[in-house]
Design an enzyme around this catalytic site. Structure first.
Site, PDB file in Angstrom:
ATOM      1  N   GLY A 112       0.929  -1.144   0.039  1.00 65.43           N
ATOM      2  CA  GLY A 112      -0.154  -0.169  -0.267  1.00 65.43           C
ATOM      3  C   GLY A 112       0.984   1.091  -0.032  1.00 65.43           C
ATOM      4  O   GLY A 112       1.888   1.148   0.320  1.00 65.43           O
ATOM      5  N   CYS A 113       0.091   2.415  -0.487  1.00 64.11           N
ATOM      6  CA  CYS A 113       0.786   3.437  -0.347  1.00 64.11           C
ATOM      7  C   CYS A 113       1.698   4.068   0.683  1.00 64.11           C
ATOM      8  O   CYS A 113       2.746   4.380   1.050  1.00 64.11           O
ATOM      9  CB  CYS A 113       0.507   4.591  -1.264  1.00 64.11           C
ATOM     10  N   HIS A 114       0.774   4.263   1.924  1.00 62.46           N
ATOM     11  CA  HIS A 114       1.120   4.667   3.127  1.00 62.46           C
ATOM     12  C   HIS A 114       2.097   3.731   3.863  1.00 62.46           C
ATOM     13  O   HIS A 114       2.924   4.051   4.389  1.00 62.46           O
ATOM     14  CB  HIS A 114      -0.187   4.886   4.122  1.00 62.46           C
ATOM     15  N   SER A 116       4.085   1.826   2.098  1.00 64.89           N
ATOM     16  CA  SER A 116       5.416   1.785   1.777  1.00 64.89           C
ATOM     17  C   SER A 116       6.376   2.917   2.325  1.00 64.89           C
ATOM     18  O   SER A 116       7.561   2.562   2.382  1.00 64.89           O
ATOM     19  CB  SER A 116       5.311   2.324   0.242  1.00 64.89           C
TER      20      SER A 116
END
Length: 309
Positions: A112-114, A116
């Site tokens: 996921g972006c957060h 990462s």
């Protein structure tokens, strides 16, 4: 020639993957007509002919595609939340030491972006014993609105949207601490305490900046020790440790918009530190990471076809 199928190519992540792969001469992109996108039989047939499939779908739809792919031999990179902590799946963050596992994996869960941004900052320190595994951490995250998908993009860009008049003000969310990235953040970082997450969406399309404040009491070492861990952890790959701030004491959340790599900073002093990562939420936070994983699986330069420093 490697055959690639993107399931869910109309979403923001799928579209970015298709854009990045369109110029690749070593790949053939397979596709289904719009009327057959949700047809199980048609999807099973195209999966049989693919070497690698990207799943850019909601969680339940991703699980359904994985079941349809059973017995086909296709290798899967799932960008949804569905399999990030599931048994039998390899977590697709090469810079956390997963590169060899990704290369041989059939099932890869894209981060996921957060998550990462948080994991790049925390996981290497816990692994090295510099950050205590029982540290109670906070993840403060600024993100562009494209991370919210088509509806949020429309809300921010459509003047007819009820949200439009107030969109220029940053908005905090996940107030109930049930954010979908928290399980992977805790597990992959090796933490015994679930972190507090404070995500804020701003009026900019793409870009992300994740900050983890750390007190000396949670460390077994100094700021110099933290920097040394980052130098070693990010000696290769698409995450770069930045030795110094070149923006006059500021760090822009949108500085890496359009890029597929990530920058990591360690600021502050030996008593109080700010660990910061910044990247594009659709790049290293989604589609860029997925393509990097595909490149590793294919044994080619992992930055091939990506926009990196």
């Amino acid at each position: 020639m490697t055959k690639i199928f993107i399931d869910g190519s109309a979403g923001t992540t799928g579209l970015r993957i298709r854009e990045r792969l369109a110029e690749r001469k070593d790949l053939t992109l397979l596709s289904l007509p719009d009327e057959l996108r949700k047809d199980p039989d048609a999807k099973r047939e195209i999966l049989k002919g693919a070497d690698i499939a990207f799943l850019c779908l909601p969680d339940d739809a991703a699980r359904e595609t994985v079941s349809l792919a059973e017995g086909t031999g296709v290798r899967i990179i799932d960008t949804s939340t569905a399999h990030r902590t599931a048994d039998g799946w390899t977590y697709g963050f090469a810079e956390l030491g997963n590169r060899a596992a990704i290369k041989d994996a059939r099932l890869v869960a894209n981060p996921g972006c957060h998550a990462s941004g948080f994991l790049a900052l925390v996981a290497p320190l816990v692994k090295a014993g510099v950050l205590k595994a029982d540290a109670a951490l906070t993840c403060f995250s600024l993100t562009g609105y494209s991370g919210g998908g088509k509806k949020m993009i429309a809300d921010y860009e459509d003047e007819a949207s009820p949200l439009y008049p107030v969109k220029q003000y940053p908005r905090q969310y996940a107030l109930g601490q049930k954010h979908k990235h928290l399980p992977e953040m805790q597990r992959l970082a090796g933490l015994s305490v679930t972190p507090v997450i404070c995500p804020v969406v701003g009026d900019f399309y793409a870009g992300m900046e994740v900050t983890v404040p750390v007190f000396a009491r949670d460390l077994r070492g100094s700021l110099s020790d933290v920097k040394e861990v980052y130098r070693a952890a990010f000696a290769q790959g698409l995450v770069h440790f930045e030795e110094e701030n070149t923006e006059g004491g500021f760090l822009s959340a949108g500085a890496l918009s359009g890029r597929d790599d990530m920058e990591v900073y360690a600021e502050g002093n030996d008593e109080r530190m700010l660990l910061v990562s910044r990247f594009d939420n659709l790049g290293k936070g989604a589609s860029g990471a997925a393509i990097q994983n595909m490149n590793i699986m294919l044994g080619v330069d992992e930055a091939l076809g990506l926009n990196v420093k």
